[in-house]
Every structure is written in C-alpha cells, then in structure tokens.
Write an enzyme that holds these catalytic residues in place. Structure first.
Site, short mmCIF file in Angstrom:
data_model
loop_
_atom_site.label_atom_id
_atom_site.label_comp_id
_atom_site.label_asym_id
_atom_site.label_seq_id
_atom_site.Cartn_x
_atom_site.Cartn_y
_atom_site.Cartn_z
N TYR A 15 -52.02 -55.74 -27.38
CA TYR A 15 -52.47 -56.47 -26.19
C TYR A 15 -53.68 -55.74 -25.64
O TYR A 15 -53.57 -54.56 -25.30
CB TYR A 15 -51.38 -56.50 -25.12
CG TYR A 15 -50.15 -57.31 -25.48
CD1 TYR A 15 -49.13 -56.79 -26.28
CD2 TYR A 15 -49.99 -58.60 -24.98
CE1 TYR A 15 -48.00 -57.54 -26.57
CE2 TYR A 15 -48.86 -59.36 -25.27
CZ TYR A 15 -47.87 -58.83 -26.07
OH TYR A 15 -46.75 -59.57 -26.37
N HIS A 53 -39.79 -55.21 -34.97
CA HIS A 53 -40.82 -54.37 -34.36
C HIS A 53 -40.20 -53.43 -33.33
O HIS A 53 -39.48 -53.85 -32.44
CB HIS A 53 -41.90 -55.23 -33.70
CG HIS A 53 -42.91 -55.75 -34.68
ND1 HIS A 53 -44.18 -56.12 -34.32
CD2 HIS A 53 -42.84 -55.92 -36.02
CE1 HIS A 53 -44.84 -56.52 -35.40
NE2 HIS A 53 -44.04 -56.42 -36.44
N LYS A 110 -42.30 -64.63 -23.32
CA LYS A 110 -40.99 -64.92 -22.72
C LYS A 110 -40.54 -66.37 -22.74
O LYS A 110 -39.37 -66.66 -22.52
CB LYS A 110 -40.98 -64.43 -21.26
CG LYS A 110 -41.00 -62.92 -21.13
CD LYS A 110 -39.75 -62.32 -21.73
CE LYS A 110 -39.86 -60.85 -21.98
NZ LYS A 110 -39.06 -60.38 -23.09
N PRO A 161 -47.88 -66.95 -21.38
CA PRO A 161 -47.36 -66.38 -22.63
C PRO A 161 -47.51 -64.85 -22.77
O PRO A 161 -47.03 -64.29 -23.75
CB PRO A 161 -48.16 -67.10 -23.72
CG PRO A 161 -49.40 -67.57 -23.04
CD PRO A 161 -49.04 -67.83 -21.62
N TYR A 206 -39.59 -56.22 -22.00
CA TYR A 206 -40.12 -56.80 -23.24
C TYR A 206 -39.00 -57.11 -24.23
O TYR A 206 -39.02 -58.16 -24.88
CB TYR A 206 -41.14 -55.84 -23.86
CG TYR A 206 -42.05 -56.53 -24.86
CD1 TYR A 206 -43.15 -57.27 -24.43
CD2 TYR A 206 -41.82 -56.44 -26.23
CE1 TYR A 206 -43.99 -57.92 -25.34
CE2 TYR A 206 -42.65 -57.08 -27.14
CZ TYR A 206 -43.73 -57.82 -26.68
OH TYR A 206 -44.55 -58.45 -27.58
#
Ligand code: RFL
Ligand code: PHB
Length: 391
Positions: free
Chosen positions: A201, A72, A297, A293, A385
């Site tokens: 998200y 991704h 990570k 979460p 990220y």
C-alpha cells in the site's frame, strides 16, 4: 412458489447464506437479476480474513481456496521511498490472510449450489418485497416475462448497494450515514508476475497506489484517480508509468508490466444503513453498508453478516428461539461500525486529498510517523487487517 427463506441477490452474501441454510436443512430460493456470467465477470475483492476462510470451509466451499489461495503473513506500507512491513502474523499471535479472488469464491459457491440442487434463479426482473411486517411476507418478480410470487417466512436482502431491499424499509425508520470520497481507484488486472510476494500500500505525493495479486502469475494494481475518470482514457502504458512513479525505486525495479486484461474505476464511499432489520426483512453485505476498499473489508464484512444471520435462522428453525434474529441488527452493526472506522482510517492515512489544508497534510504525515515508530500502532492495524472477532 413457497419457501422458508427468500434471498434477494446472488452475489457472495446471498450464495453463501443459501449454501449454509441448505446444509442446515432450511429451504431457500435465491433471486438474482443478472446472468451467472455477468456476476462472475465482476473483478472485486482479493483478501480473505481468517473468519471468512473458516466460514467458507464450514459451508463446504473451502477446498479449492485451501489448495490455490496464497497465505499472506504480512504486507507493506510505503510513504515516498520509505517502506514499513506490517508483520500481521507476528503481531496477532499467528493469524494470516488468504489471497483468493471474489470471482473464485463466487465460482465455488455457484458450483456447490449446483451440486446440491440449490435454487438460484437468474435474470429475475422487477423484484418487489411485500408484507414484511407480517409473518407471511412474499416477493414478486418476473422471469422470462412471466409474473411470479414467492411466499416465505423471511426475506434476506443481499442485493448490494443498488438493490430494492434496503428501499423497502420505510424512510422514517431508516437512518443513513455516508461519506463519498473525492477520488476513485483505477484498477488493472494483468497476467504478470506480482512485483512482490506481499501486498504493498503506497502513500505518495502523486496519490495512493496498491500492488496486489490473484496468483503467482496474475497481478492486480490500483492507483488513486479522479472520481470522474473514464478507464478507457487510460492506456496500459500510461497506467504503468503512473504506478511506477508512486512506488519506492526498489519496488519499481521489480515491476513487470504487460497487457491489461481488465481495467475499471471504482468510486470510494463509506455508508451505513441503520437499521439492518425491518419486520421479517434482514439486510446483509453491501445492501446495508459500503466501505472504501483500502482495508480490504467489503467482502469480509458481508461474510460476517452472513455468519450472524445463519446462526440466528438455524436457531429459529431448530428451537423456535428468536433471540438471534432480534439481536441481529445490533450485533452486526457493532462490527460494521468498527470495520467502517478501520476502512476510513486506512483511506485517510494513505490518499492524497484534493484541497487538503496544510495542517491536515502534516497530520497525515504525523499519523504515518506514529505507525512507523510504534509497534502498538502496528498491532492495532494488524488486528483489524486479519479481521475483528465475530462476537
Ligand atoms: P454484491 O456483490 O453487490 O451482490 C449483490 C447481488 O445482488 C444482485 N442484485 C439483484 N438481484 C435481484 N434483483 C435486484 N433488483 C437486484 N439488484 C442487485 C446483483 O446483481 C448482485 O449479484 O453484494 P454482496 O453479495 O453483499 O457482496 C459484497 C461484495 O461484493 C463487496 O463488499 C466487495 O466486492 C467490495 N469490494 C471489495 N471488497 C473487499 O473486501 N476487497 C476489495 O478489494 C474490494 N474491491 C469492491 C472492490 C467493490 C467494488 N465495487 C462495488 C464496484 C472493488 C470494486 C470495484
Ligand atoms: C485486491 O486485490 O483487489 C485488493 C487487495 C487489497 C485491498 C483492496 C483490493 O485493500
């Protein structure tokens, strides 16, 4: 029984360390409380950082991930009906993440341990750690009702948040830092086509939601819920209805619903234990720290601990050099706190906090606005990220 390194816990941290030590020619034994089926039935993480992928390849367990994992290069954040794509590849000089479930990582590690004749003992009970401040520590446990002793040079605590290893560090030399969030995540796994090619998200007035996946035909969704929620009280239909309300209309339009194949509630917590070392005991992964979460990570942080530990033990056994072992806690904790900050920030940005004062709510909106408007802010998010460097 005698070995060089005793590893408590056969989750991803313990198995990966076992595999890497074996490849370095260092003897080790893993003691796991549960059956293998039980460990593999726990649906957890899904996003692997670049460093995690590299270490899995180094451990000779990257082949299936490279074949079946989904690369991704970005993900989306939505607030109400607005959507922002974070171009993680473009913002980080070409770095990406891999979608590959923790259950798959663990399966690959167990298979590799079997193929190499690794020692992983299941259903061990009453594991206890002894003489950690000496050069001859040992671990006692029961298996099949029989009492056993494992002598070793080092004990590595990879036994998760509830395991005995951290408790073996005396309270006066152990500082704990914790935040328990006033909500949890209700997660559903389903054999349905993911609503989008990338993760989404969602910040919404009804609460946070996340659209994730495990494969092109298997989706993983989460919605923020009350911490005391019992997953059994949510029907599939209620879950899909609530999820649909929290996503922008163009995303909801593509939402494929179906029967859930797993449904569970996870609490959200930030936690760090300082120190991560006591004598000849070293902690790694969830035994030492927990992140909520939201930033994906937890597993990645466990893997970076193992990277530091493996190098430290390898250097000790090859050259007698103890520098890596002496520096382990400090180096690992430096990265732990940076990652704790990121997971806390993502959580604070995206969730609905009960009894949030109006000022705090406005600040959350302003923070989202700053992110939507600023490439610099998006770059900081993307860098975290894909994973911070290991050194
Ligand atoms: P684990 O996976 O908890 O493994 C610890 C192992 O130790 C065993 N054990 C014992 N063994 C012997 N004797 C004892 N007395 C023992 N007590 C415990 C346990 O049975 C277990 O097998 O820790 P490890 O290896 O450090 O790995 C950490 C990761 O599992 C964890 O950080 C992530 O799964 C966290 N996490 C997520 N991380 C992400 O990066 N992305 C996610 O999306 C994500 N989702 C999640 C999660 C954790 C969840 N939990 C903890 C419920 C979702 C959930 C629901
Ligand atoms: C997951 O797919 O389980 C997942 C993905 C991203 C997160 C958390 C969980 O931030």
């Amino acid at each position: 029984m005698k070995t060089q390194v005793a590893i408590i816990g056969g989750g991803p941290s313990g198995l990966l360390l076992s595999q890497l030590l074996h490849l370095s020619g260092i003897e080790n034994v893993v003691l796991e409380k549960q059956t293998r089926d039980y460990v593999l039935s726990r649906v957890r993480a899904g996003v692997l950082e670049q460093g995690t992928q590299s270490l899995l390849r180094e451990a000779d367990v990257g082949a299936r991930m490279d074949r079946e994992g989904l690369v991704h290069s970005g993900f989306a954040i939505t607030t109400g009906d607005d959507l922002l794509r974070i171009d993680i590849e473009g913002l980080t000089d070409g770095k990406t993440v891999m979608i590959y479930g923790q259950t798959e990582v663990t399966t690959d590690l167990y298979n590799a341990r079997d193929n190499m004749g690794g020692h992983v003992l299941h259903e061990t009970e009453e594991v206890a750690l002894h003489d950690l401040e000496t050069k001859a520590p040992y671990v006692t446990y029961k298996i099949g009702g029989e009492e056993k002793t494992l002598e070793c040079d080092f004990v590595i605590g990879c036994d998760g948040f509830h395991g005995p290893s951290r408790q073996a560090i005396p309270k006066p030399v152990r500082a704990e830092y914790e935040r328990v969030y006033p909500f949890g995540w209700l997660g559903v796994l389903s054999d349905t086509t993911p609503t989008d090619d990338e993760l989404i998200y969602a910040n919404h007035d009804r609460g946070f939601a996340l659209c994730s996946m495990r494969s092109p035909t298997r989706s993983r969704y989460y919605i923020q819920c009350d911490a005391a929620t019992d997953a059994a009280n949510w029907s599939d239909a209620e879950f899909w209805d609530e999820l649909a309300m929290r996503l922008p209309p163009q995303i909801t339009a593509n939402l494929q619903t179906g029967k859930s194949i797993e449904k569970s509630v996870a609490p959200l917590r930030s936690y760090v234990c300082e120190t991560m070392r006591h004598g000849r005991l070293f902690l790694a992964g969830d035994a030492a720290h927990i992140v909520p979460p939201t930033g994906a990570k937890g597993l990645n942080l466990a893997v970076s601990d193992i990277w530091f530990l493996h190098r430290a033990l390898d250097s000790y056994y090859k050259t007698g050099n103890e520098t890596g072992l002496s520096n382990y806690a400090e180096k690992a904790l430096r990265r732990v706190w940076k990652t704790e900050r990121f997971a806390w920030w993502m959580t604070s940005l995206l969730h609905r906090f009960p009894n949030f004062p109006a000022f705090e709510k406005r600040m959350q909106n302003a923070e989202l606005g700053a992110l939507f408007d600023s490439k610099a802010a998006q770059t900081v998010l993307a860098e975290n990220y894909v994973g911070l460097p290991y050194e």
